[in-house]
Design a protein around this motif. Structure first.
Motif, short mmCIF file in Angstrom:
data_model
loop_
_atom_site.label_atom_id
_atom_site.label_comp_id
_atom_site.label_asym_id
_atom_site.label_seq_id
_atom_site.Cartn_x
_atom_site.Cartn_y
_atom_site.Cartn_z
N THR A 88 7.40 127.65 76.04
CA THR A 88 8.65 128.37 75.78
C THR A 88 9.91 127.22 75.58
O THR A 88 10.24 126.54 76.03
CB THR A 88 9.28 129.56 76.68
N THR A 89 10.17 127.30 74.08
CA THR A 89 11.34 126.54 73.88
C THR A 89 12.50 127.36 73.82
O THR A 89 12.82 128.27 73.16
CB THR A 89 10.99 126.08 72.13
N PRO A 90 13.56 126.82 74.64
CA PRO A 90 14.85 127.54 74.71
C PRO A 90 15.39 127.36 73.38
O PRO A 90 15.45 126.42 72.56
CB PRO A 90 15.66 126.80 75.68
N VAL A 259 -3.22 135.11 65.00
CA VAL A 259 -2.77 133.80 65.42
C VAL A 259 -3.47 133.38 66.79
O VAL A 259 -3.36 132.10 67.03
CB VAL A 259 -1.13 133.70 65.67
N GLY A 260 -4.03 134.18 67.62
CA GLY A 260 -4.55 134.02 68.66
C GLY A 260 -5.97 133.29 68.70
O GLY A 260 -6.39 132.83 69.68
N LEU A 261 -6.32 133.10 67.58
CA LEU A 261 -7.80 132.41 67.40
C LEU A 261 -7.83 131.01 67.03
O LEU A 261 -9.06 130.55 66.86
CB LEU A 261 -8.43 133.25 66.16
N ALA A 276 -3.25 125.51 71.56
CA ALA A 276 -3.48 126.57 70.52
C ALA A 276 -2.28 126.55 69.50
O ALA A 276 -1.26 125.90 69.82
CB ALA A 276 -3.47 127.83 71.35
N ILE A 277 -2.37 127.44 68.62
CA ILE A 277 -1.31 127.29 67.32
C ILE A 277 -0.09 128.26 67.81
O ILE A 277 0.97 128.27 67.36
CB ILE A 277 -1.62 127.46 66.23
N HIS A 278 -0.47 129.15 68.76
CA HIS A 278 0.32 130.40 68.90
C HIS A 278 1.42 129.85 69.92
O HIS A 278 1.12 128.63 70.74
CB HIS A 278 -0.42 131.70 69.31
N LEU A 289 -3.52 140.10 79.15
CA LEU A 289 -3.73 140.79 77.82
C LEU A 289 -4.16 139.56 76.80
O LEU A 289 -4.83 139.94 75.61
CB LEU A 289 -2.67 141.47 77.23
N ALA A 290 -3.78 138.36 77.07
CA ALA A 290 -3.80 137.45 76.23
C ALA A 290 -5.28 136.81 75.69
O ALA A 290 -6.14 136.73 76.58
CB ALA A 290 -2.85 136.19 76.55
N ASN A 291 -5.23 136.50 74.34
CA ASN A 291 -6.52 136.00 73.78
C ASN A 291 -6.64 134.37 74.18
O ASN A 291 -5.84 133.79 73.82
CB ASN A 291 -6.74 136.36 72.38
P1 NAD Z 1 4.17 133.66 69.86
O1 NAD Z 1 2.94 133.00 69.13
O2 NAD Z 1 4.32 133.47 71.23
O3 NAD Z 1 4.04 135.28 69.62
C1 NAD Z 1 3.80 135.99 68.24
C2 NAD Z 1 3.14 137.15 68.74
O4 NAD Z 1 1.59 137.08 68.87
C3 NAD Z 1 3.32 137.81 69.91
O5 NAD Z 1 3.64 139.40 69.54
C4 NAD Z 1 2.52 137.62 70.88
O6 NAD Z 1 2.29 138.61 71.68
C5 NAD Z 1 1.16 137.41 69.93
N1 NAD Z 1 0.19 136.48 70.52
C6 NAD Z 1 0.45 135.11 70.64
N2 NAD Z 1 -0.54 134.45 70.99
C7 NAD Z 1 -1.48 135.39 71.65
C8 NAD Z 1 -2.58 135.41 72.30
N3 NAD Z 1 -3.08 134.32 72.83
N4 NAD Z 1 -3.21 136.68 72.39
C9 NAD Z 1 -2.56 137.73 71.90
N5 NAD Z 1 -1.45 137.90 71.41
C10 NAD Z 1 -0.76 136.68 71.29
O7 NAD Z 1 5.51 133.32 69.01
P2 NAD Z 1 7.00 133.48 69.46
O8 NAD Z 1 7.00 134.92 70.03
O9 NAD Z 1 7.81 133.48 68.34
O10 NAD Z 1 7.35 132.36 70.36
C11 NAD Z 1 7.41 132.40 71.85
C12 NAD Z 1 7.80 131.14 72.30
O11 NAD Z 1 6.59 130.17 72.44
C13 NAD Z 1 9.08 130.50 71.85
O12 NAD Z 1 9.92 129.97 72.94
C14 NAD Z 1 8.47 129.57 70.80
O13 NAD Z 1 9.51 128.51 71.05
C15 NAD Z 1 7.37 129.12 71.79
N6 NAD Z 1 6.35 128.21 71.08
C16 NAD Z 1 5.43 127.26 71.48
C17 NAD Z 1 4.54 126.67 70.98
C18 NAD Z 1 3.72 125.76 71.75
O14 NAD Z 1 3.96 125.51 72.53
N7 NAD Z 1 3.06 124.82 70.71
C19 NAD Z 1 4.24 127.16 69.65
C20 NAD Z 1 4.87 128.27 68.93
C21 NAD Z 1 5.86 128.66 69.78
#
Ligand code: NAD
Length: 509
Positions: A88-90, A259-261, A276-278, A289-291
């Motif tokens: 999590t990036t503040p 984005v979870g894939l 992962a990219i998410h 719940l997370a993928n």
């Molecule tokens: P996010 O990718 O965390 O979530 C976006 C949406 O996708 C949410 O609804 C979430 O529930 C869903 N989602 C994401 N990954 C999932 C998974 N594996 N399985 C199921 N659902 C999934 O994006 P965000 O909400 O914009 O960011 C949250 C935090 O993550 C922020 O603090 C951001 O800075 C940080 N971030 C970190 C990285 C990294 O560490 N490389 C990359 C992107 C964002």
């Protein structure tokens, strides 16, 4: 799904000992998906020794503003390899992005994001989508150099180097060649940013000539991004600058299904990071719940990087079989193809249960036993003949009704004998001389002074006749501005390099 990702680097330590991998469990869903992935790796027989490091929220809470304590850097220096869950990036002020810090500190210049559709088992409008986004990872606006200059205006510097462009473009071509891909597409915005994006595009064209076996093309990033969202099947490998790459890789991952894939590799000459990219998905954290698939894909890229391609292959085929069998986490579940909607742990167990099985309708994965390393060498910098021909001085000025003609009259007599005031722009648009009264002006003015003897022409011609100036003349000008109480906030020198204008014109100049 990852390609035969031949991304071994020359300097990656290779020995018969079990490779050490630093593991960051991350924030939000990070610990859950990391545990799931490590369970799968262990069941598949991956030969790895894990060295956990604590980064992200925990480090921030302890006052480490970079998000990564010295002890974690020490581990990274030893392992040179990091498997990282999202952090999590503040937001807003305070902390810098840890992800950007790690990438840049370790010189991870290439960000490789393969994205594929697994239709019909994961719903996607594009059943043949199979794109690799290769993103420059260290430069561009992500240098993070920002300043507030006046009450109204802030700036962010976009820095692009020739070496940075050449390295990533060569990487993209080598990647395409090593992975049997046919086409490399470049995306830039060089119709607007002619120097920075122009350098990237020009480098792409130059390097492309060395790869006649690979088809190439170029899109302006806006239409390129639109086409990636609408017709992604047209693309094969895409190479682009940092910010554009960040955006389009999420677009492509989303249209592929989730984005979870998708996973990504961050590759440098001596270090590599897989994630992962998410993000850390705080909305579903701690709920099982997370993928875990995105991080699992990243882990498979890491196995390929380490030469454990047969373990990666076994995991990939079991994972495909799990998708085909309709065992899905909520983010990819569908009415027609989901037989069991499961949580993170159950999904990981389903993959483990299928290790050794092959998919029956999706194409199975077959990696060669060892990957060929990509070795990038870049050309030497050619030193140009650089002549100082003027200076842009940025001024904080907020007098009266901000009439540019009034500012022009104030500055004209201060130009001195060797310089002339060529123009004033506001947010890049020429407002003096002969500006439009309709143009909105902020309190930040760019005032261009050029050599009196200059015959600079807008079309880059007639540069031979130019009369260079000395730094002393710029300093003299600054002294006169200061004596007049004019608040200059920054300056940029104007150069002619090898007879060519090396700065942009004002809009409307
Ligand atoms: P996010 O990718 O965390 O979530 C976006 C949406 O996708 C949410 O609804 C979430 O529930 C869903 N989602 C994401 N990954 C999932 C998974 N594996 N399985 C199921 N659902 C999934 O994006 P965000 O909400 O914009 O960011 C949250 C935090 O993550 C922020 O603090 C951001 O800075 C940080 N971030 C970190 C990285 C990294 O560490 N490389 C990359 C992107 C964002």
């Amino acid at each position: 799904m990852v390609d035969n990702l031949s991304i071994l680097q020359q300097n990656t330590p290779r020995s018969t000992a079990v490779p050490q991998v630093a593991v960051a469990y991350g924030d939000g869903i990070g610990p859950e998906i990391m545990q799931a992935v490590l369970d799968i790796l262990s069941a598949a027989g991956a030969e790895l020794e894990y060295r956990p490091i604590q980064v992200g929220n925990e480090a921030y809470k302890q006052g480490v503003s970079s998000g990564i304590p010295d002890s974690a850097w020490d581990v990274l220096r030893e392992t040179r390899m990091l498997l990282k869950a999202p952090i999590t990036t503040p937001q807003g002020g305070g902390y810098k992005s840890l992800n950007v810090t790690i990438r840049k500190t370790l010189g991870l210049y290439a960000n490789v994001r393969p994205v594929k559709a697994f239709s019909p088992f994961v719903e996607s409008r594009f059943s043949n989508l199979d794109v690799v986004i290769i993103r420059e990872n260290e430069e561009d606006l992500y240098a993070g150099i920002e300043h507030q200059q006046t009450d109204e205006v802030v700036q962010c510097l976009k820095l692009v180097s020739r070496q940075g462009c050449e390295r990533i473009v060569r990487y993209a071509f080598e990647y395409a060649r090593n992975n049997g891909r046919k086409k490399v597409t470049c995306m830039t915005k060089d119709n607007i940013m002619k120097l920075t994006d122009g350098l990237f595009h020009r480098t792409f064209d130059e390097v492309a000539r060395e790869y006649p076996d690979i088809e190439t093309n170029h899109f302006i990033i806006d239409i390129g991004a639109a086409l990636l969202a609408d017709r992604p099947e047209q693309f094969d490998v895409v190479v682009t600058l940092n910010l554009y790459g960040d955006i389009i890789s999420d677009i492509v991952a989303q249209v592929a299904g989730s984005v979870g894939l998708a996973g990504s590799a961050n590759i440098g000459e001596r270090f590599a990071l897989f994630e992962a990219i998410h993000g850390s998905a705080p909305d579903i954290a701690g709920k099982n719940l997370a993928n875990p698939s995105g991080l699992l894909q990243a882990a498979c890229m890491m196995l390929l990087h380490l030469g454990q391609s047969k373990v990666a292959e076994k995991i990939q085929n079991a994972w495909l079989r799990t998708l085909e069998d309709g065992i899905h986490t909520g983010d990819v579940a569908s009415e027609n193809f989901t037989r069991a909607k499961v949580g993170t742990r159950e999904f990981a167990q389903a993959v483990i249960d299928r290790l050794g099985q092959m998919p029956s309708s999706l194409a199975s994965v077959n990696y060669p036993a060892s990957a060929k390393p990509i070795q990038i060498s870049i050309s030497q910098t050619i030193k140009g003949i650089k002549q100082l021909v003027g200076v842009d001085i940025f001024i904080h000025w907020n007098e009266g009704d901000r009439n540019p003609d009034q500012l022009g009259s104030l500055l004209e007599p201060l130009a001195g004998e060797r310089l002339q005031l060529k123009m004033i722009t506001n947010r890049g648009v020429k407002v003096y001389p002969n500006g439009f009264p309709e143009t909105h002006c902020t309190d930040n003015w760019r005032c261009r002074f050029v050599s009196q003897k200059s015959t600079l022409k807008v079309d880059n011609e007639d540069m031979d006749d130019i009369q260079p100036i000395r730094h002393a003349e710029v300093l003299g000008l600054l002294a006169r501005l200061e004596a007049e109480g004019i608040d200059f906030i920054k300056m940029e020198n104007l150069y002619v390099i090898d007879g060519k204008r090396a700065y942009s014109l004002g809009q409307g100049e």
